[in-house]
Design a protein around this motif. Structure first.
Motif, short mmCIF file in Angstrom:
data_model
loop_
_atom_site.label_atom_id
_atom_site.label_comp_id
_atom_site.label_asym_id
_atom_site.label_seq_id
_atom_site.Cartn_x
_atom_site.Cartn_y
_atom_site.Cartn_z
N MET A 85 40.85 8.65 -35.04
CA MET A 85 42.24 8.90 -35.37
C MET A 85 42.36 10.37 -35.70
O MET A 85 41.39 11.02 -36.05
CB MET A 85 42.63 8.03 -36.55
CG MET A 85 42.63 6.58 -36.19
SD MET A 85 43.28 5.56 -37.49
CE MET A 85 42.17 4.19 -37.34
N SER A 86 43.56 10.86 -35.60
CA SER A 86 43.74 12.27 -35.92
C SER A 86 45.18 12.54 -36.35
O SER A 86 46.08 11.76 -36.04
CB SER A 86 43.38 13.15 -34.72
OG SER A 86 44.32 12.98 -33.69
N ILE A 87 45.32 13.63 -37.07
CA ILE A 87 46.63 14.08 -37.55
C ILE A 87 46.74 15.55 -37.21
O ILE A 87 45.82 16.32 -37.46
CB ILE A 87 46.75 13.90 -39.07
CG1 ILE A 87 46.57 12.44 -39.46
CG2 ILE A 87 48.09 14.43 -39.56
CD1 ILE A 87 46.45 12.24 -40.95
N ARG A 88 47.88 15.93 -36.62
CA ARG A 88 48.13 17.35 -36.34
C ARG A 88 49.42 17.74 -37.04
O ARG A 88 50.43 17.05 -36.93
CB ARG A 88 48.23 17.60 -34.85
CG ARG A 88 48.32 19.08 -34.51
CD ARG A 88 48.45 19.26 -33.04
NE ARG A 88 49.65 18.52 -32.63
CZ ARG A 88 50.38 18.79 -31.58
NH1 ARG A 88 50.04 19.74 -30.78
NH2 ARG A 88 51.44 18.09 -31.29
N LYS A 122 47.72 10.11 -34.23
CA LYS A 122 47.09 9.58 -33.02
C LYS A 122 46.04 8.53 -33.38
O LYS A 122 45.31 8.69 -34.35
CB LYS A 122 46.42 10.69 -32.22
CG LYS A 122 47.39 11.61 -31.53
CD LYS A 122 46.67 12.56 -30.61
CE LYS A 122 47.68 13.44 -29.89
NZ LYS A 122 47.04 14.35 -28.95
N SER A 173 50.22 7.46 -29.88
CA SER A 173 50.63 8.69 -30.54
C SER A 173 52.11 8.63 -30.91
O SER A 173 52.90 7.98 -30.22
CB SER A 173 50.38 9.88 -29.62
OG SER A 173 50.81 11.08 -30.21
N ASP A 197 43.65 6.45 -41.95
CA ASP A 197 43.24 7.54 -41.08
C ASP A 197 42.10 8.31 -41.74
O ASP A 197 42.28 8.84 -42.84
CB ASP A 197 44.42 8.47 -40.79
CG ASP A 197 44.15 9.39 -39.63
OD1 ASP A 197 43.05 9.97 -39.56
OD2 ASP A 197 45.04 9.53 -38.78
N ASP A 203 41.11 11.13 -41.09
CA ASP A 203 41.47 12.54 -41.15
C ASP A 203 42.58 12.82 -42.17
O ASP A 203 43.11 13.92 -42.23
CB ASP A 203 41.91 13.04 -39.78
CG ASP A 203 40.77 13.03 -38.78
OD1 ASP A 203 39.63 13.26 -39.19
OD2 ASP A 203 41.04 12.79 -37.59
#
Length: 102
Positions: free
Chosen positions: A1-4, A19, A56, A81, A83
């Motif tokens: 998983m990711s966070i932007r 994501k 996403s 998450d 992240d």
């Protein structure tokens, strides 16, 4: 998983992209990001399925505060998450919510 995080210069808003990779169990059908920014609605913020099989979504969040959230994968599987900026216990005491600080 990711966070932007993408902070906007023109206003106090951050575009946050959440994501989920396709490898997450139960992610074959649908996924939502659920948090205090959408009143914990399990249907307000659906994630879009990507060509690679992941999910996403991008949401605009006001800066200057933290937000709690989790992912709802399928209809019953809740995920945090890895992240996230941190974690806090849920009011139910049996798990934790992810935190994103803006």
């Amino acid at each position: 998983m990711s966070i932007r995080k993408q902070f906007l210069k023109s206003k106090p808003v951050c575009k946050v992209t959440f994501k989920i990779p396709k490898e997450i169990e139960n992610a074959e059908t649908l996924a939502h990001v659920v948090g205090d920014f959408n009143d914990w609605s399990t249907s307000a913020t659906p994630m879009k399925r990507l060509k690679n099989g992941g999910f996403s979504v991008t949401v605009d969040l006001e800066t200057g505060r933290p937000y709690q959230f989790r992912y709802l994968i399928g209809k019953e599987s809740w995920e945090n998450d890895p992240d996230a900026d941190g974690y806090v216990p849920t009011p139910f005491g049996d798990s934790q919510n992810s935190i994103i600080s803006l």
